[in-house]
Design an enzyme around this catalytic site. Sequence first.
Site, PDB file in Angstrom:
ATOM      1  N   GLY A 131      -4.882  45.952 -35.966  1.00 22.66           N
ATOM      2  CA  GLY A 131      -5.808  45.113 -36.804  1.00 22.66           C
ATOM      3  C   GLY A 131      -6.806  44.142 -35.431  1.00 22.66           C
ATOM      4  O   GLY A 131      -7.038  44.771 -34.810  1.00 22.66           O
ATOM      5  N   GLN A 159     -12.672  38.224 -32.829  1.00 25.03           N
ATOM      6  CA  GLN A 159     -12.480  38.957 -31.559  1.00 25.03           C
ATOM      7  C   GLN A 159     -13.753  39.681 -31.148  1.00 25.03           C
ATOM      8  O   GLN A 159     -13.935  40.374 -29.895  1.00 25.03           O
ATOM      9  CB  GLN A 159     -11.284  39.604 -31.953  1.00 25.03           C
ATOM     10  CG  GLN A 159      -9.661  39.185 -31.647  1.00 25.03           C
ATOM     11  CD  GLN A 159      -8.468  40.334 -32.404  1.00 25.03           C
ATOM     12  OE1 GLN A 159      -8.575  40.999 -33.376  1.00 25.03           O
ATOM     13  NE2 GLN A 159      -7.849  40.846 -31.137  1.00 25.03           N
ATOM     14  N   CYS A 216      -1.799  42.020 -28.454  1.00 23.87           N
ATOM     15  CA  CYS A 216      -3.033  41.688 -28.461  1.00 23.87           C
ATOM     16  C   CYS A 216      -4.489  42.338 -27.753  1.00 23.87           C
ATOM     17  O   CYS A 216      -4.619  41.770 -27.486  1.00 23.87           O
ATOM     18  CB  CYS A 216      -3.207  39.584 -28.540  1.00 23.87           C
ATOM     19  SG  CYS A 216      -4.836  39.142 -29.642  1.00 23.87           S
ATOM     20  N   LEU A 217      -5.492  42.978 -28.747  1.00 24.80           N
ATOM     21  CA  LEU A 217      -6.331  43.645 -27.858  1.00 24.80           C
ATOM     22  C   LEU A 217      -7.529  42.424 -27.064  1.00 24.80           C
ATOM     23  O   LEU A 217      -7.817  42.499 -26.352  1.00 24.80           O
ATOM     24  CB  LEU A 217      -6.881  44.149 -28.926  1.00 24.80           C
ATOM     25  CG  LEU A 217      -6.649  45.484 -29.872  1.00 24.80           C
ATOM     26  CD1 LEU A 217      -7.387  46.427 -30.762  1.00 24.80           C
ATOM     27  CD2 LEU A 217      -6.618  46.441 -28.877  1.00 24.80           C
ATOM     28  N   HIS A 255      -0.848  37.092 -37.576  1.00 23.57           N
ATOM     29  CA  HIS A 255      -1.353  37.094 -36.290  1.00 23.57           C
ATOM     30  C   HIS A 255      -3.499  37.538 -36.459  1.00 23.57           C
ATOM     31  O   HIS A 255      -3.614  36.357 -35.517  1.00 23.57           O
ATOM     32  CB  HIS A 255      -0.985  38.946 -35.612  1.00 23.57           C
ATOM     33  CG  HIS A 255      -1.786  38.986 -34.274  1.00 23.57           C
ATOM     34  ND1 HIS A 255      -1.208  39.032 -33.136  1.00 23.57           N
ATOM     35  CD2 HIS A 255      -2.864  39.006 -34.221  1.00 23.57           C
ATOM     36  CE1 HIS A 255      -2.151  38.687 -32.008  1.00 23.57           C
ATOM     37  NE2 HIS A 255      -3.282  39.144 -33.079  1.00 23.57           N
ATOM     38  N   GLU A 256      -3.720  37.636 -37.601  1.00 22.58           N
ATOM     39  CA  GLU A 256      -5.140  38.442 -37.907  1.00 22.58           C
ATOM     40  C   GLU A 256      -5.558  36.753 -38.546  1.00 22.58           C
ATOM     41  O   GLU A 256      -6.640  36.054 -37.955  1.00 22.58           O
ATOM     42  CB  GLU A 256      -5.123  39.217 -38.435  1.00 22.58           C
ATOM     43  CG  GLU A 256      -4.872  40.605 -38.127  1.00 22.58           C
ATOM     44  CD  GLU A 256      -5.174  41.102 -36.782  1.00 22.58           C
ATOM     45  OE1 GLU A 256      -6.546  40.440 -36.099  1.00 22.58           O
ATOM     46  OE2 GLU A 256      -4.918  41.781 -36.500  1.00 22.58           O
ATOM     47  N   HIS A 315      -6.323  34.603 -36.261  1.00 20.42           N
ATOM     48  CA  HIS A 315      -7.509  34.296 -35.114  1.00 20.42           C
ATOM     49  C   HIS A 315      -9.047  34.031 -35.309  1.00 20.42           C
ATOM     50  O   HIS A 315      -9.101  33.366 -35.291  1.00 20.42           O
ATOM     51  CB  HIS A 315      -8.082  35.749 -34.149  1.00 20.42           C
ATOM     52  CG  HIS A 315      -7.486  36.547 -33.089  1.00 20.42           C
ATOM     53  ND1 HIS A 315      -7.881  36.403 -32.538  1.00 20.42           N
ATOM     54  CD2 HIS A 315      -6.618  38.169 -33.592  1.00 20.42           C
ATOM     55  CE1 HIS A 315      -6.385  37.316 -31.573  1.00 20.42           C
ATOM     56  NE2 HIS A 315      -6.405  38.142 -32.452  1.00 20.42           N
TER      57      HIS A 315
HETATM   58  O1  GNR Z   1      -3.016  46.497 -32.107  1.00 20.61           O
HETATM   59  C1  GNR Z   1      -2.190  44.870 -31.820  1.00 20.61           C
HETATM   60  N1  GNR Z   1      -0.791  45.347 -32.085  1.00 20.61           N
HETATM   61  C2  GNR Z   1       0.316  44.178 -32.629  1.00 20.61           C
HETATM   62  C3  GNR Z   1       1.361  44.301 -32.453  1.00 20.61           C
HETATM   63  C4  GNR Z   1       2.600  43.515 -33.040  1.00 20.61           C
HETATM   64  C5  GNR Z   1       1.818  41.920 -33.169  1.00 20.61           C
HETATM   65  C6  GNR Z   1       0.381  41.576 -33.304  1.00 20.61           C
HETATM   66  C7  GNR Z   1      -0.297  43.136 -33.491  1.00 20.61           C
HETATM   67  S1  GNR Z   1      -2.273  43.094 -33.424  1.00 20.61           S
HETATM   68  C8  GNR Z   1      -2.897  43.919 -32.141  1.00 20.61           C
HETATM   69  C9  GNR Z   1      -4.212  44.409 -32.495  1.00 20.61           C
HETATM   70  C10 GNR Z   1      -4.543  42.727 -32.844  1.00 20.61           C
HETATM   71  O2  GNR Z   1      -5.290  41.977 -31.056  1.00 20.61           O
HETATM   72  N2  GNR Z   1      -5.241  41.866 -33.579  1.00 20.61           N
HETATM   73  O3  GNR Z   1      -5.825  40.816 -33.822  1.00 20.61           O
HETATM   74 NI    NI Z   2      -5.286  39.593 -31.827  1.00 21.46          NI
END
Ligand code: GNR
Ligand code: NI
Length: 181
Positions: free
Chosen positions: A46, A51, A91-92, A133-134, A137
């Site tokens: 995601g 980001q 998270c990236l 999660h997104e 952000h």
């Molecule tokens: O790649 C991603 N893996 C992930 C694993 C568990 C819960 C959330 C994520 S999102 C993350 C990519 C990212 O940072 N998206 O904002």
């Molecule tokens: Ni993230």
Amino acid sequence: MAILNILHFPDSRLRTRAQEVDSVDDQVRTLVADMFQTMYQAPGIGLAATQVNVHRRVVVIDVSEHQDAPQVFINPEILSREGVEETDEGCLSVPGIYERVQRAERIRVRALDLEGNSFELDVDGLLAVCIQHEIDHLDGKLFVDYLSPLKRQRIRKKLEKQRRHGEDPAAGEPSHAERVI
Ligand code: GNR
Ligand code: NI
């Protein structure tokens, strides 16, 4: 298409609240295409526009095994939540860090698609975790905000140290070629 630069915690730009998209136009569609390219090459499941330092409410997701099921959520809203689930998140923008986070187990989400049409979806599992999660952000929130201040401080120090030493924070376990799932 272009690969965009991903901001890393504790960059204060990750704390910006993204603005609603008022028309899904070609500029938004180009952003979405660039975000998919950036997400797939990272690789991640995601990516939120925040980001890549674009403060618009745009999210791309692909939780499929073969990265062949792209999903776009513009102006996403959670309409309802059910249950609680704890999963390991990465998270990236917080590379190399994986911690358990509690989220709603099932959600109903409403968003606009690439044509600007509204849709609603009931989701659970990894997709539900990822959407929450997104959306965080887009609201300037990171998964590390759910951890204790001590853990968050340790993560901040670790990433700052890696940055100073010019290391690739995603190197090591799991391998950079693996998706953060
Ligand atoms: O790649 C991603 N893996 C992930 C694993 C568990 C819960 C959330 C994520 S999102 C993350 C990519 C990212 O940072 N998206 O904002
Ligand atoms: Ni993230």
